[in-house]
Design a protein around this motif. Sequence first.
Motif, short mmCIF file in Angstrom:
data_model
loop_
_atom_site.label_atom_id
_atom_site.label_comp_id
_atom_site.label_asym_id
_atom_site.label_seq_id
_atom_site.Cartn_x
_atom_site.Cartn_y
_atom_site.Cartn_z
N TRP A 82 0.85 -1.19 0.00
CA TRP A 82 0.00 0.00 0.00
C TRP A 82 0.88 1.23 0.00
N ASP A 83 0.26 2.37 0.06
CA ASP A 83 0.97 3.65 0.16
C ASP A 83 0.51 4.38 1.40
N VAL A 84 1.37 5.19 1.95
CA VAL A 84 1.00 5.99 3.12
C VAL A 84 -0.03 7.04 2.72
N ILE A 85 0.15 7.63 1.53
CA ILE A 85 -0.69 8.74 1.09
C ILE A 85 -1.83 8.23 0.22
N ALA A 86 -3.05 8.62 0.57
CA ALA A 86 -4.24 8.27 -0.22
C ALA A 86 -4.40 9.22 -1.40
N SER A 87 -4.18 10.52 -1.16
CA SER A 87 -4.30 11.52 -2.22
C SER A 87 -3.46 12.74 -1.87
N CYS A 88 -3.08 13.46 -2.92
CA CYS A 88 -2.30 14.69 -2.75
C CYS A 88 -2.26 15.42 -4.09
N ARG A 89 -1.73 16.63 -4.05
CA ARG A 89 -1.45 17.36 -5.29
C ARG A 89 0.04 17.26 -5.53
N ARG A 90 0.39 16.88 -6.76
CA ARG A 90 1.79 16.72 -7.10
C ARG A 90 1.96 16.82 -8.61
N PRO A 91 2.75 17.78 -9.07
CA PRO A 91 3.09 17.78 -10.49
C PRO A 91 4.20 16.75 -10.73
N GLY A 92 4.04 15.87 -11.68
CA GLY A 92 5.07 14.87 -11.96
C GLY A 92 5.06 13.72 -10.97
N PHE A 132 4.62 8.74 6.75
CA PHE A 132 4.04 7.92 7.81
C PHE A 132 4.19 8.59 9.18
N ARG A 133 5.40 9.01 9.48
CA ARG A 133 5.65 9.63 10.80
C ARG A 133 4.88 10.93 10.95
N ARG A 134 4.73 11.68 9.86
CA ARG A 134 3.98 12.94 9.92
C ARG A 134 2.51 12.68 10.25
#
Length: 186
Positions: A82-92, A132-134
């Motif tokens: 899995w990934d820690v982040i479900a969604s975010c804004r990111r160019p590239g 994850f720690r954040r």
Amino acid sequence: MGDQELVSSAPEVRSFAPVWRSDARVLVLGSMPGVASLTAAQYYAHPRNAFWTIMGALFGAGPALPYAERLQRLLDAGVALWDVIASCRRPGSLDSAIAPDSVTPNDLPGLITACPALEHLFFNGTAAETAFRRHFARGDRLRVLRPTLKLQRLPSTSPAHAARPLAEKLSAWEAVRAAASAHPSA
């Protein structure tokens, strides 16, 4: 357009559903899939990402196999993804381009609860561990759920982190096979 404007105007990207079974002993966490992975709708799809080469050496889940078969081999070995982040804004694709204020984490406590044998979280690189720690270290919520949970950062398999030789990465990633093959604690 400045860097901040570029990030704030970037489209939202969403990670994939977890690949897991309730008998998983190990969870490998990335940060957020890159553009190649999102386009292919597959974990670690960039051809120069070493993840599947390493999984081939550890579990027979190499890049020559069809994607579904690679996933099945990991599941059969007790490994979830899995990934820690479900969604975010990111160019590239770079983790460094993620807008920190746009991050929504995945429900890791829910997945850990659904996998009673899970004892190890492995982070695919520093960005996954940092995210994850954040989002989960405050209050140590996951340690309350699973006091025996072991956390370990591994060298990133990303092609953006190619300075470390494959043999060195594979040696570090052997910890995943050791943890997956260990008997669950009583």
